[in-house]
Write a protein that holds these residues in place. Structure first.
Motif, PDB file in Angstrom:
ATOM      1  N   TYR A  50      35.139  26.930  54.433  1.00 25.01           N
ATOM      2  CA  TYR A  50      36.473  27.017  55.040  1.00 25.01           C
ATOM      3  C   TYR A  50      37.391  27.862  54.164  1.00 25.01           C
ATOM      4  O   TYR A  50      37.283  27.821  52.933  1.00 25.01           O
ATOM      5  N   ILE A  52      40.656  27.728  52.511  1.00 30.99           N
ATOM      6  CA  ILE A  52      41.475  26.550  52.218  1.00 30.99           C
ATOM      7  C   ILE A  52      42.955  26.894  52.022  1.00 30.99           C
ATOM      8  O   ILE A  52      43.782  25.996  51.841  1.00 30.99           O
ATOM      9  N   ALA A 263      33.914  21.240  51.801  1.00 32.61           N
ATOM     10  CA  ALA A 263      34.410  19.882  51.559  1.00 32.61           C
ATOM     11  C   ALA A 263      33.774  19.296  50.304  1.00 32.61           C
ATOM     12  O   ALA A 263      34.452  18.640  49.498  1.00 32.61           O
ATOM     13  N   TYR A 266      35.255  20.928  47.110  1.00 34.48           N
ATOM     14  CA  TYR A 266      36.622  20.463  46.835  1.00 34.48           C
ATOM     15  C   TYR A 266      36.615  19.002  46.400  1.00 34.48           C
ATOM     16  O   TYR A 266      37.455  18.573  45.604  1.00 34.48           O
ATOM     17  N   ASP A 341      47.900  20.468  51.190  1.00 31.39           N
ATOM     18  CA  ASP A 341      47.187  20.872  52.403  1.00 31.39           C
ATOM     19  C   ASP A 341      47.182  22.390  52.514  1.00 31.39           C
ATOM     20  O   ASP A 341      47.734  23.074  51.656  1.00 31.39           O
ATOM     21  N   THR A 346      43.521  22.251  56.451  1.00 28.15           N
ATOM     22  CA  THR A 346      42.802  21.493  55.429  1.00 28.15           C
ATOM     23  C   THR A 346      43.805  20.569  54.721  1.00 28.15           C
ATOM     24  O   THR A 346      44.995  20.876  54.654  1.00 28.15           O
ATOM     25  N   TYR A 360      39.788  16.502  53.952  1.00 27.17           N
ATOM     26  CA  TYR A 360      39.659  16.804  55.379  1.00 27.17           C
ATOM     27  C   TYR A 360      39.704  18.320  55.557  1.00 27.17           C
ATOM     28  O   TYR A 360      40.576  18.986  54.990  1.00 27.17           O
ATOM     29  N   MET A 361      38.756  18.859  56.308  1.00 29.55           N
ATOM     30  CA  MET A 361      38.692  20.314  56.517  1.00 29.55           C
ATOM     31  C   MET A 361      38.656  20.643  58.010  1.00 29.55           C
ATOM     32  O   MET A 361      37.924  19.998  58.786  1.00 29.55           O
ATOM     33  N   GLN A 362      39.427  21.651  58.398  1.00 31.29           N
ATOM     34  CA  GLN A 362      39.378  22.228  59.745  1.00 31.29           C
ATOM     35  C   GLN A 362      39.847  23.675  59.618  1.00 31.29           C
ATOM     36  O   GLN A 362      40.320  24.083  58.568  1.00 31.29           O
ATOM     37  N   GLN A 363      39.728  24.454  60.698  1.00 30.32           N
ATOM     38  CA  GLN A 363      40.208  25.842  60.706  1.00 30.32           C
ATOM     39  C   GLN A 363      40.901  26.112  62.030  1.00 30.32           C
ATOM     40  O   GLN A 363      40.283  26.550  63.003  1.00 30.32           O
TER      41      GLN A 363
END
Length: 384
Positions: A50, A52, A263, A266, A341, A346, A360-363
């Protein structure tokens, strides 16, 4: 930790996915040194990489504190001692453009109290930074600016939003901090991070670019349509987020937003923070330095301008939000919990008193749905 209650995380995330508000994501919860919950949601994988964005900042804070602890960085020193262009900063105020009276200090960079802004259309400072940032990118790509340090000196042409030290404003301060670190160490910022942080922490997938051999692991980038549903992002979104060429060398190694990570990687960084500066027997920084890093730093005057949506009930310091008022934050968390964040959503926090880590990870362009993030926090703390 009540593992059955942690199962509510899956329910929460699946509801978001059913509503079309979320697709790919990864979440990790660690408590008392054990991983008590982990899940990833398609199309993301367990090893998805990701961007970040601003979760780069806490890494830059640790990098700065490594030099601080060695006596090589004085937080009260002037930024212009390292980057001479910052000796002549100008402040944009309702009265016009004036020369800054106060010097920007290293401490101002670390606490976002420098007056340095990001590009934007809100006020003269943001508009001037938009122009300077575009010029810097063109000049770096054409070879006029030859290094990250040159780019940082160029960014000094952007107007400050206020007299240094008198307010708070989220902006390029951490990017400038990376330039200071380069001047002190004589190394490229990425090389310094690799040697001092990523190798000791076994962060094998963290860098300013994705290795060609790992490109297939990049998490899919999404955007929200007019109804709020997430759809795959087009090329113009990637350009806007400076993600159009993830395997290429970046034009600027930004200490505030440049890193790609996983994730798991990190989580190693967060474990080091939780373990007071050590990871698997290797000390990166001392426990007293870490304690200083993660305590509230804003004065009353600076705090008045600290109005980020994700930070109600928090103070700030060294690129971390630090929970000081759980009632204001409507949080069942602990005073002293800290984290940050990133622009694509993220999010992480470390809670020393509960020996708790959440990654927590998203894009998604546009970032977090903070109501959803509060839901994650409520479930995790409710399970303790």
């Amino acid at each position: 930790m009540n593992i059955r209650k942690l199962g509510r995380l899956d329910t929460l995330i699946e509801k978001q996915r059913e509503k079309g508000k979320l697709q790919g994501a990864t979440i990790i919860v660690e408590h008392n040194g054990k991983r008590v919950y982990e899940n990833h949601y398609e199309p993301d994988r367990e090893d998805s990489i990701y961007k970040i964005f601003s979760m780069t900042k806490p890494i830059t804070a640790v990098a700065a504190m490594i030099l601080y602890e060695r006596g090589e960085l004085d937080l009260m020193s002037k930024v212009s001692d390292y980057l001479p262009a910052f000796a002549d900063c100008k402040v944009a105020s309702p009265e016009g453009i004036t020369k800054a009276v106060n010097p920007i200090t290293i401490r101002d960079l670390l606490n976002m109290t420098s007056g340095i802004v990001y590009s934007g259309d809100f006020g003269e400072a943001e508009r001037s930074m938009s122009r300077v940032y575009k010029e810097a990118k063109i000049q770096r790509q054409s070879g006029i600016l030859k290094s990250n340090v040159d780019v940082c000196n160029k960014l000094a042409e952007g107007y400050l939003a206020f007299e240094p030290g008198t307010g708070f404003r989220y902006g390029h301060s951490a990017d400038i901090m990376a330039g200071v670190i380069e001047v002190i160490t004589g190394k490229k910022y990425s090389d310094f991070l690799k040697k001092e942080l990523f190798v000791p922490l076994n962060m094998e997938d963290t860098d300013f670019r994705i290795d060609e051999s790992k490109a297939f692991r990049q998490a899919v980038l999404f955007r929200r349509d007019k109804t709020g549903r997430v759809v795959r992002a087009e090329d113009d979104v990637k350009r806007r987020m400076e993600m159009e060429n993830p395997t290429g060398l970046p034009w600027f190694e930004m200490g505030g937003s440049g890193l790609y990570s996983t994730a798991n990687d990190y989580a190693h960084f967060a474990q080091m923070l939780l373990n007071k500066g050590s990871y698997h027997g290797k000390e990166l920084i001392g426990k007293k330095t870490l304690s200083y890093m993660t305590m509230p730093q804003l004065t009353d005057l600076q705090y008045q301008a600290f109005d980020l949506e994700s930070c109600r009930g928090y103070n700030y310091g060294n690129y971390f939000r630090i929970l000081t008022d759980p009632s204001m934050a409507t949080s069942n968390g602990s005073i002293g919990e800290y984290g940050w964040d990133g622009m694509a959503g993220t999010y992480f926090f470390v809670d020393p008193s509960e020996e708790l880590i959440v990654i927590y990870m998203q894009q998604i362009e546009g970032g977090c749905d903070y109501s959803f993030i509060r839901g994650i926090r409520q479930i995790v703390y409710g399970a303790i």
